[in-house]
Design a protein around this motif. Structure first.
Motif, PDB file in Angstrom:
ATOM      1  N   ALA A  21      63.162  -0.029 132.452  1.00 30.71           N
ATOM      2  CA  ALA A  21      61.870  -1.306 132.518  1.00 30.71           C
ATOM      3  C   ALA A  21      61.139   0.550 132.124  1.00 30.71           C
ATOM      4  CB  ALA A  21      61.177  -1.698 133.758  1.00 30.71           C
ATOM      5  N   LEU A  22      61.192   1.478 132.915  1.00 31.14           N
ATOM      6  CA  LEU A  22      60.115   2.623 132.714  1.00 31.14           C
ATOM      7  C   LEU A  22      60.289   4.066 132.432  1.00 31.14           C
ATOM      8  CD1 LEU A  22      58.984   2.965 136.494  1.00 31.14           C
ATOM      9  CD2 LEU A  22      58.201   1.314 134.767  1.00 31.14           C
ATOM     10  N   HIS A  23      61.962   3.506 131.449  1.00 30.29           N
ATOM     11  CA  HIS A  23      62.476   4.837 130.482  1.00 30.29           C
ATOM     12  C   HIS A  23      61.857   5.505 131.472  1.00 30.29           C
ATOM     13  CE1 HIS A  23      62.212   1.642 127.584  1.00 30.29           C
ATOM     14  NE2 HIS A  23      60.404   1.010 128.200  1.00 30.29           N
ATOM     15  N   HIS A  77      64.062 -10.791 134.011  1.00 29.04           N
ATOM     16  CA  HIS A  77      63.694 -11.773 135.428  1.00 29.04           C
ATOM     17  C   HIS A  77      62.522 -12.004 135.760  1.00 29.04           C
ATOM     18  CE1 HIS A  77      67.310 -12.031 137.489  1.00 29.04           C
ATOM     19  NE2 HIS A  77      68.243 -11.041 136.762  1.00 29.04           N
ATOM     20  N   ARG A  78      61.829 -11.446 134.440  1.00 28.86           N
ATOM     21  CA  ARG A  78      60.592 -11.569 134.542  1.00 28.86           C
ATOM     22  C   ARG A  78      59.815 -12.524 134.380  1.00 28.86           C
ATOM     23  NH1 ARG A  78      59.661  -5.774 130.731  1.00 28.86           N
ATOM     24  NH2 ARG A  78      61.714  -4.831 132.235  1.00 28.86           N
ATOM     25  N   ALA A  79      58.412 -12.375 134.492  1.00 23.79           N
ATOM     26  CA  ALA A  79      58.021 -13.830 133.877  1.00 23.79           C
ATOM     27  C   ALA A  79      58.396 -15.341 135.448  1.00 23.79           C
ATOM     28  CB  ALA A  79      57.878 -14.467 132.660  1.00 23.79           C
ATOM     29  N   GLN A  80      58.941 -14.823 136.276  1.00 24.78           N
ATOM     30  CA  GLN A  80      59.061 -16.069 137.320  1.00 24.78           C
ATOM     31  C   GLN A  80      58.488 -15.370 138.664  1.00 24.78           C
ATOM     32  OE1 GLN A  80      63.281 -15.288 137.152  1.00 24.78           O
ATOM     33  NE2 GLN A  80      63.788 -14.902 135.435  1.00 24.78           N
ATOM     34  N   GLY A  81      56.958 -14.542 138.155  1.00 20.93           N
ATOM     35  CA  GLY A  81      56.591 -14.916 139.700  1.00 20.93           C
ATOM     36  C   GLY A  81      57.182 -13.406 140.413  1.00 20.93           C
ATOM     37  N   ILE A  82      58.231 -12.981 140.445  1.00 22.59           N
ATOM     38  CA  ILE A  82      58.679 -12.380 141.619  1.00 22.59           C
ATOM     39  C   ILE A  82      58.129 -10.525 141.358  1.00 22.59           C
ATOM     40  CG2 ILE A  82      60.924 -10.353 141.603  1.00 22.59           C
ATOM     41  CD1 ILE A  82      62.406 -12.046 140.263  1.00 22.59           C
ATOM     42  N   ALA A 111      49.785  -3.597 127.747  1.00 19.82           N
ATOM     43  CA  ALA A 111      49.093  -4.417 127.771  1.00 19.82           C
ATOM     44  C   ALA A 111      49.638  -5.804 129.028  1.00 19.82           C
ATOM     45  CB  ALA A 111      48.862  -5.000 125.997  1.00 19.82           C
ATOM     46  N   THR A 112      50.616  -6.331 128.810  1.00 17.60           N
ATOM     47  CA  THR A 112      51.747  -6.658 130.156  1.00 17.60           C
ATOM     48  C   THR A 112      51.286  -6.550 131.244  1.00 17.60           C
ATOM     49  OG1 THR A 112      53.420  -6.850 128.655  1.00 17.60           O
ATOM     50  CG2 THR A 112      53.842  -7.740 130.926  1.00 17.60           C
ATOM     51  N   ALA A 113      51.214  -4.879 131.735  1.00 17.75           N
ATOM     52  CA  ALA A 113      51.251  -4.881 133.323  1.00 17.75           C
ATOM     53  C   ALA A 113      49.485  -4.009 133.170  1.00 17.75           C
ATOM     54  CB  ALA A 113      51.700  -3.124 133.449  1.00 17.75           C
ATOM     55  N   ARG A 115      47.398  -6.415 132.007  1.00 13.99           N
ATOM     56  CA  ARG A 115      47.273  -8.053 132.497  1.00 13.99           C
ATOM     57  C   ARG A 115      47.208  -8.022 133.624  1.00 13.99           C
ATOM     58  NH1 ARG A 115      49.298 -10.329 127.989  1.00 13.99           N
ATOM     59  NH2 ARG A 115      50.875 -10.876 129.030  1.00 13.99           N
ATOM     60  N   PHE A 116      48.889  -8.076 134.679  1.00 14.70           N
ATOM     61  CA  PHE A 116      48.765  -8.183 135.252  1.00 14.70           C
ATOM     62  C   PHE A 116      48.331  -7.716 136.749  1.00 14.70           C
ATOM     63  CE2 PHE A 116      50.950  -7.399 139.662  1.00 14.70           C
ATOM     64  CZ  PHE A 116      51.762  -8.536 139.936  1.00 14.70           C
ATOM     65  N   TYR A 117      47.465  -6.640 136.464  1.00 17.37           N
ATOM     66  CA  TYR A 117      46.775  -5.725 137.466  1.00 17.37           C
ATOM     67  C   TYR A 117      45.575  -6.452 137.406  1.00 17.37           C
ATOM     68  CZ  TYR A 117      51.016  -1.651 137.585  1.00 17.37           C
ATOM     69  OH  TYR A 117      52.021  -1.599 137.864  1.00 17.37           O
ATOM     70  N   ALA A 118      44.713  -6.643 136.574  1.00 17.03           N
ATOM     71  CA  ALA A 118      43.584  -6.700 136.226  1.00 17.03           C
ATOM     72  C   ALA A 118      43.489  -8.207 137.397  1.00 17.03           C
ATOM     73  CB  ALA A 118      43.498  -6.878 134.738  1.00 17.03           C
ATOM     74  N   ARG A 119      44.314  -9.210 136.904  1.00 20.39           N
ATOM     75  CA  ARG A 119      44.881 -10.460 137.820  1.00 20.39           C
ATOM     76  C   ARG A 119      44.445 -10.493 139.154  1.00 20.39           C
ATOM     77  NH1 ARG A 119      49.160 -13.310 137.710  1.00 20.39           N
ATOM     78  NH2 ARG A 119      50.330 -12.027 136.628  1.00 20.39           N
ATOM     79  N   TYR A 120      45.325  -9.437 139.118  1.00 17.12           N
ATOM     80  CA  TYR A 120      44.913  -8.539 140.997  1.00 17.12           C
ATOM     81  C   TYR A 120      43.813  -7.898 141.021  1.00 17.12           C
ATOM     82  CZ  TYR A 120      49.356 -10.192 142.957  1.00 17.12           C
ATOM     83  OH  TYR A 120      50.313 -11.410 143.350  1.00 17.12           O
TER      84      TYR A 120
END
Ligand SMILES: CC(C)(COP(=O)(O)OP(=O)(O)OC[C@H]1O[C@@H](n2cnc3c(N)ncnc32)[C@H](O)[C@@H]1OP(=O)(O)O)[C@@H](O)C(=O)NCCC(=O)NCCS
Length: 145
Positions: A21-23, A77-82, A111-113, A115-120
Motif C-alpha cells: 500500500a505504501l511502497h 479490504h478497502r472502502a468497507q469502513g476499516i 487523492a483517495t487519502a 479525501r479521507f483526511y478531509a472528511r475527518y
C-alpha cells in the motif's frame, strides 16, 4: 473485524501491507521500537483469523501532539469502513492522552487519502517540497483532536 493493539507477531503482515500500500520497506525492528514508545498509538484491524488487514501507527514526537506515521488498509479490504474505525479509535486515544493536535503527511497525488483526511476535518497546513524519496511533494495536514 476487531481493533486491537500491535503485537510483535504482526510484523510480517504489517510489513506486507506497507509494501503493497505504501511502497516502502523498513527494517522489521522499526515496528517494535516505535510501538514501545506509545503502545496505544499503534492500532491493528484484524480479521476473524486475527490476521492484520489494516493498521494505523501513530507517534508523539512533539509535546501535546500526535503524528500519523503510517496508515494503510490492505487493498482487498478497502472502502468497507476499516480506515474510519482505525481513525476514530486513534482520535479517542489521542484525546485520552490529552493531545491537542494530530498531524500527518500525504503525497499530493494521493487523492483517495486526501479525501479521507478531509472528511475527518484534517486541513492542509504546509506544502512539503520534494518530501518523498522519489521527489514528490507532500502536504502536511493537521486537525485538533
Ligand atoms: C486511506 C485508506 C487507509 C482508507 O482506508 P479504507 O478502509 O479504505 O477507508 P474507509 O473504508 O473508511 O473509507 C474509504 C471510502 O470508502 C467509503 N466507505 C466506507 N465504508 C463503506 C461501505 N461499507 N461501503 C462502501 N463504501 C464505504 C467511505 O465513504 C470512503 O469514501 P471516500 O474516500 O470517497 O470518502 C486506504 O485507502 C489505504 O490504505 N490507501 C493506501 C495507503 C495510503 O494511501 N495511506 C495513507 C498514506 S498518507
Amino acid at each position: 473485524m476487531t481493533i486491537r493493539g500491535f503485537r510483535l507477531g504482526d510484523v510480517p503482515f504489517v510489513a506486507s501491507i506497507v509494501e503493497e500500500a505504501l511502497h516502502e520497506r523498513y527494517d522489521p525492528s522499526l515496528y517494535g521500537s516505535l510501538s514501545a514508545e506509545w503502545p496505544d498509538g499503534f492500532l491493528i484491524a484484524a480479521g476473524p483469523d486475527d490476521i492484520p488487514v489494516g493498521f494505523l501507527l501513530g507517534v508523539s514526537q512533539v509535546p501535546g501532539e500526535a503524528r500519523v506515521l503510517m496508515f494503510a488498509v490492505a487493498r482487498g479490504h478497502r472502502a468497507q469502513g476499516i480506515g474510519a474505525v482505525l481513525m476514530d479509535e486513534f482520535l479517542v486515544r489521542c484525546r485520552a492522552r490529552q493531545f491537542r493536535r494530530v498531524t500527518l503527511e500525504v503525497r499530493v497525488s494521493n487523492a483517495t487519502a486526501i479525501r479521507f483526511y478531509a472528511r475527518y476535518r484534517y486541513s492542509v497546513v504546509d506544502l512539503l517540497r520534494a518530501y518523498y524519496s522519489d521527489g514528490e511533494n507532500g502536504y502536511q495536514m493537521a486537525r485538533p483532536t
